[in-house]
Design an enzyme around this catalytic site. Structure first.
Site, PDB file in Angstrom:
ATOM      1  N   ASP A   1       0.802  -1.219   0.000  1.00 53.59           N
ATOM      2  CA  ASP A   1       0.000   0.000   0.000  1.00 53.59           C
ATOM      3  C   ASP A   1       0.841   1.277   0.000  1.00 53.59           C
ATOM      4  O   ASP A   1       0.300   2.356  -0.259  1.00 53.59           O
ATOM      5  CB  ASP A   1      -0.922   0.028   1.222  1.00 53.59           C
ATOM      6  CG  ASP A   1      -2.046  -0.985   1.125  1.00 53.59           C
ATOM      7  OD1 ASP A   1      -2.553  -1.189   0.010  1.00 53.59           O
ATOM      8  OD2 ASP A   1      -2.407  -1.580   2.153  1.00 53.59           O
TER       9      ASP A   1
ATOM     10  N   MET B   1      -6.250  -4.138  -4.831  1.00 53.34           N
ATOM     11  CA  MET B   1      -6.194  -4.134  -3.376  1.00 53.34           C
ATOM     12  C   MET B   1      -6.033  -2.707  -2.855  1.00 53.34           C
ATOM     13  O   MET B   1      -5.577  -1.814  -3.561  1.00 53.34           O
ATOM     14  CB  MET B   1      -5.063  -5.030  -2.876  1.00 53.34           C
ATOM     15  CG  MET B   1      -5.229  -6.489  -3.265  1.00 53.34           C
ATOM     16  SD  MET B   1      -4.201  -7.616  -2.303  1.00 53.34           S
ATOM     17  CE  MET B   1      -5.225  -7.816  -0.849  1.00 53.34           C
TER      18      MET B   1
ATOM     19  N   GLY C   1      -3.731   5.287 -17.784  1.00 52.84           N
ATOM     20  CA  GLY C   1      -4.628   6.180 -18.507  1.00 52.84           C
ATOM     21  C   GLY C   1      -6.099   5.966 -18.204  1.00 52.84           C
ATOM     22  O   GLY C   1      -6.953   6.117 -19.084  1.00 52.84           O
TER      23      GLY C   1
END
Length: 323
Positions: free
Chosen positions: A127, A169, A185
């Site tokens: 993360d 996630m 994009g």
């Protein structure tokens, strides 16, 4: 310091094995005995501790996950559990501990540090939300796995005039969705910090269709309220509302299990060696991280319980580039 132990905790991240390898061989080079702890803090409590040599960490640098295993431990949150862990460390004659993991793992490291045991944390979470480092082990690989999926879906989307929802996630942090969405994009990026409701996603996709786009990509983090299942249910009410045919792909844990990229292997090696360097100099109670090409140390007291937010400028950038 004559002996150290290494554990991995919390969610696994590509590059953890490279960090274990680097820390083990660096410590052995300095004449230390090295112990590996299986199953994280729970392994400390249950005395799943065994000695490691250089060959034990051979052939793992390219592997995702962690060969030591990882587990979450409710027992370690209690004083009695931490006391058991300290007794087991003392029984093996271990003088210091290297903890490889993210927010919860480093909070645990801080708890041990407050009890007077020498601990150094190594920043590792897909993360990349850990305070005290610009980048964490595993985040580069996870972004690239997500991006590869986006690229593949874009190709098939163009062939069939489809829009794809890509759910990656990120229960509390949208770093993966934001970075992969920008690099891929995406027309829409929705994260727990900056959520885009289903109705607005529909409006943006309709506008993209009317501008003549042959496909569209929506990237969402798993922690948003309007996840892929809810968005699909919302769109089922009127399939014409966006112009595109809409499909969803949920990546889930596939982003954790990939072989680490070259950058994650390099980062893990630098941080693993940095952790041993800190302990050998008598420095503990710190998180070893990476900033501007340098290995840095931040007090665990400043890391525990804090997260690093997404740069708000990225949100505006995503909006501009989705034209």
């Amino acid at each position: 310091m004559k002996s150290i132990a290494i554990l991995t905790s919390g969610g696994d991240a590509p590059g953890m094995n490279a960090a274990i390898r680097a820390a083990t061989r660096s410590a052995l080079d300095q004449g230390m005995a090295v112990f590996g702890v299986r199953q994280g803090y729970q392994g400390l409590i249950e005395d799943q501790i065994r000695q490691l040599n250089a060959r034990d960490v051979g052939g793992i640098i390219h592997m995702g996950g962690t060969f030591l295993g990882s587990a979450r431990s409710k027992e370690f949150r209690e004083e009695s559990g931490r006391s058991k862990a300290l007794r087991n460390l003392a029984r093996h004659g271990i003088d210091g501990l290297v903890v490889i993991g993210g927010n919860g793992s480093q909070t645990g490291a801080y708890m041990l540090s407050k009890l007077g045991f020498p601990v150094v944390g190594v920043a590792s979470t897909i993360d990349n939300d850990l305070f005290g480092t610009n980048v964490t082990i595993g985040s580069d690989t996870a972004v690239n796995v997500t991006l590869e999926a986006i690229d593949h879906l874009r190709t098939t989307g163009s062939s069939h005039n489809r829009a794809f929802l890509v759910e990656t996630m990120g229960r509390d942090c949208g770093y993966l969705a934001m970075m992969a969405g920008l690099a891929g994009g995406a027309e829409v990026i929705s994260t727990p910090e900056f959520e885009v409701p289903a109705s607005e996603i529909a409006d943006r996709l309709r506008a993209a269709y009317e501008r003549g786009k042959t496909h569209a990509i929506v990237v969402i983090a798993e922690g948003v309220k309007d996840n892929s299942e809810r968005i699909l249910s919302f769109f089922e009410k009127d399939k014409r509302m966006v112009g595109f045919e809409l499909r969803a792909t949920v990546l889930g844990h596939v982003v954790r299990g990939a072989p680490p990229t070259a950058f994650d292997r390099f980062l893990a090696t630098r941080l693993g060696v940095g952790a041993i360097a800190a302990l050998s100099k008598g420095q503990s109670g710190v998180l070893v991280g990476y900033e501007s090409g340098d290995v840095i140390a931040t007090p665990l007291a400043e890391v525990a319980g804090r997260t690093k937010p997404i740069d708000t400028d990225l949100v505006e950038l995503a909006r501009i580039l989705a034209k």
